[in-house]
Design a protein around this motif. Structure first.
Motif, PDB file in Angstrom:
ATOM      1  N   GLN A  29       6.788  86.788   6.687  1.00  0.00           N
ATOM      2  CA  GLN A  29       6.046  87.816   6.983  1.00  0.00           C
ATOM      3  C   GLN A  29       4.735  87.292   7.544  1.00  0.00           C
ATOM      4  OE1 GLN A  29       6.463  91.275   6.773  1.00  0.00           O
ATOM      5  NE2 GLN A  29       4.110  91.279   7.687  1.00  0.00           N
ATOM      6  N   VAL A  30       4.143  87.849   8.593  1.00  0.00           N
ATOM      7  CA  VAL A  30       2.898  87.439   9.097  1.00  0.00           C
ATOM      8  C   VAL A  30       1.798  88.257   8.641  1.00  0.00           C
ATOM      9  CG1 VAL A  30       1.703  87.747  11.363  1.00  0.00           C
ATOM     10  CG2 VAL A  30       4.194  86.662  11.282  1.00  0.00           C
ATOM     11  N   SER A  31       0.568  87.732   8.443  1.00  0.00           N
ATOM     12  CA  SER A  31      -0.764  88.233   8.061  1.00  0.00           C
ATOM     13  C   SER A  31      -1.804  87.872   9.245  1.00  0.00           C
ATOM     14  CB  SER A  31      -1.197  87.773   6.651  1.00  0.00           C
ATOM     15  OG  SER A  31      -2.277  88.147   6.485  1.00  0.00           O
ATOM     16  N   ASP A  32      -2.178  89.126   9.788  1.00  0.00           N
ATOM     17  CA  ASP A  32      -3.503  88.904  10.727  1.00  0.00           C
ATOM     18  C   ASP A  32      -4.672  88.814  10.071  1.00  0.00           C
ATOM     19  OD1 ASP A  32      -1.183  89.239  12.498  1.00  0.00           O
ATOM     20  OD2 ASP A  32      -2.330  90.738  13.648  1.00  0.00           O
ATOM     21  N   PRO A  90      -3.980  91.468  17.752  1.00  0.00           N
ATOM     22  CA  PRO A  90      -3.061  92.273  16.717  1.00  0.00           C
ATOM     23  C   PRO A  90      -2.276  93.290  17.254  1.00  0.00           C
ATOM     24  CG  PRO A  90      -5.585  92.043  16.165  1.00  0.00           C
ATOM     25  CD  PRO A  90      -5.375  91.479  17.732  1.00  0.00           C
ATOM     26  N   CYS A  91      -1.230  93.464  16.766  1.00  0.00           N
ATOM     27  CA  CYS A  91      -0.380  94.793  17.377  1.00  0.00           C
ATOM     28  C   CYS A  91      -1.237  95.993  17.089  1.00  0.00           C
ATOM     29  CB  CYS A  91       0.941  94.680  16.487  1.00  0.00           C
ATOM     30  SG  CYS A  91       0.760  94.857  14.941  1.00  0.00           S
ATOM     31  N   PHE A 110      -3.782  96.586  14.157  1.00  0.00           N
ATOM     32  CA  PHE A 110      -5.181  96.973  14.551  1.00  0.00           C
ATOM     33  C   PHE A 110      -5.760  98.209  13.677  1.00  0.00           C
ATOM     34  CE2 PHE A 110      -7.498  99.491  17.644  1.00  0.00           C
ATOM     35  CZ  PHE A 110      -8.800  98.718  18.131  1.00  0.00           C
ATOM     36  N   GLU A 111      -4.694  99.189  13.785  1.00  0.00           N
ATOM     37  CA  GLU A 111      -5.192 100.139  12.761  1.00  0.00           C
ATOM     38  C   GLU A 111      -5.651  99.806  11.395  1.00  0.00           C
ATOM     39  OE1 GLU A 111      -2.310 103.220  12.386  1.00  0.00           O
ATOM     40  OE2 GLU A 111      -3.721 104.629  11.347  1.00  0.00           O
ATOM     41  N   THR A 171      -4.045  91.364   7.070  1.00  0.00           N
ATOM     42  CA  THR A 171      -3.088  92.639   7.086  1.00  0.00           C
ATOM     43  C   THR A 171      -1.594  92.165   6.513  1.00  0.00           C
ATOM     44  OG1 THR A 171      -2.204  92.241   9.316  1.00  0.00           O
ATOM     45  CG2 THR A 171      -4.194  93.551   9.069  1.00  0.00           C
ATOM     46  N   ALA A 172      -0.599  92.822   6.426  1.00  0.00           N
ATOM     47  CA  ALA A 172       0.722  92.579   6.306  1.00  0.00           C
ATOM     48  C   ALA A 172       1.200  93.312   7.659  1.00  0.00           C
ATOM     49  CB  ALA A 172       1.215  93.052   4.892  1.00  0.00           C
TER      50      ALA A 172
END
Lengths: 195, 195
Positions: A29-32, A90-91, A110-111, A171-172
């Motif tokens: 799992q990525v975290s921005d 970011p997506c 992003f949101e 984020t997750a």
């Protein structure tokens, strides 16, 4: 230890000298992460400055994260996974429309960044390219970019030291391709001293 | 045809549908370019969005330059040289202190961008990572970045089409390593129709 639910985010203060540990309790799992100078939000994390000063596309243990004003914002003290991305934004809602052909609402980093940073008076347009913890972006000699599944396990973590007082957005990540096709939580913990 | 003197820069308006041609009359010279939406300067060129949507580190003919709001700002219509960089931030006073160990004043793309964009009320902190025309940044599988001399000849050019009304900042780059050790002029020309 705090948990960021799947496809969501948080915003918090990290003081100079404090440590931030980020992990994924189920792995893959990525975290921005985005950073702002707490005392002047016009100073923020810069991919362009970091890649330049660190002379590498791949940023890991012992590298610094630099600001647009050429100041050190964080040092990476430990990185047991060893793969992060600092190329891709970011997506966002448009990511899913343009790259995934999905017209319906889709959660996005992003949101999740701008909604959780609104309490610090940070606006959507101010969100920079994030440091994407655990994101496995491969690149070829001809420049082609491929987003592969992250390979972090539940034991893997990245430990950061704050080099100035920071506003942190974390984020997750919400993008299918970046997370091996399923969404999991992210955990983080703040330490006053080196854990 | 306009000339940008060595180690200097310009700022100008480019309207939607117009074309911008950038060349180096002596070759081997980089030009940093930043873009802002003329009608709302909070929208600006984004390396992170461009690399993501174009799925490549190397941006050349037929690629688009995207904004932080996921809109197309420019299309690259022609690129006879074929090498540009979109990883590294514009050279700044700190670049020369931190990377070159030079304490004295040194001209920089960062200064040349913000001073020439001040007339559009753009502040230094708003300067994003530039699209570095002709810049020859090589990268290895392990991520290591090497700045090699540019190989553009006096005949080489890059031709851009504006996809929205733009404020453009453009320089003749001031960094020794990026320009084969000497500084030359950059030329640019605006066309109403495809030249």
């Amino acid at each position: 230890m705090q948990t960021i639910s799947k496809q969501s985010g948080v915003g918090f203060i990290l003081k100079q000298g404090e440590y931030l540990k980020v992990s994924g309790p189920k792995g893959q799992q990525v975290s921005d992460m985005v950073l702002f100078n707490k005392n002047d939000k016009r100073e923020k994390i810069s991919s362009g400055k970091t890649l330049d000063f660190e002379e590498s596309i791949l940023i890991s243990k012992d590298n610094f994260l630099w600001s647009n004003r050429s100041n050190k914002m964080m040092k990476i003290i430990e990185d047991t996974n060893g793969r992060n991305d600092f190329l891709l934004a970011p997506c966002s809602p448009e990511t899913f429309k343009i790259m995934y052909n999905k017209e319906d609402y889709h959660p996005s980093c992003f949101e999740n960044l701008y909604t959780n940073l609104a309490k610090f008076d940070i606006e959507p347009d101010e969100i920079p390219t994030a440091f994407n913890i655990f994101m496995n972006v491969q690149f070829e000699k001809n420049g082609k970019i491929i987003v592969d599944p992250p390979f972090n396990t539940p034991e893997d973590y990245v430990l950061f030291e704050a080099k100035m007082d920071l506003i942190v957005g974390l984020t997750a990540c919400s993008a299918e391709d970046s997370n091996g096709g399923s969404f999991k939580e992210i955990q983080y913990e703040i330490f006053k001293e080196l854990p």
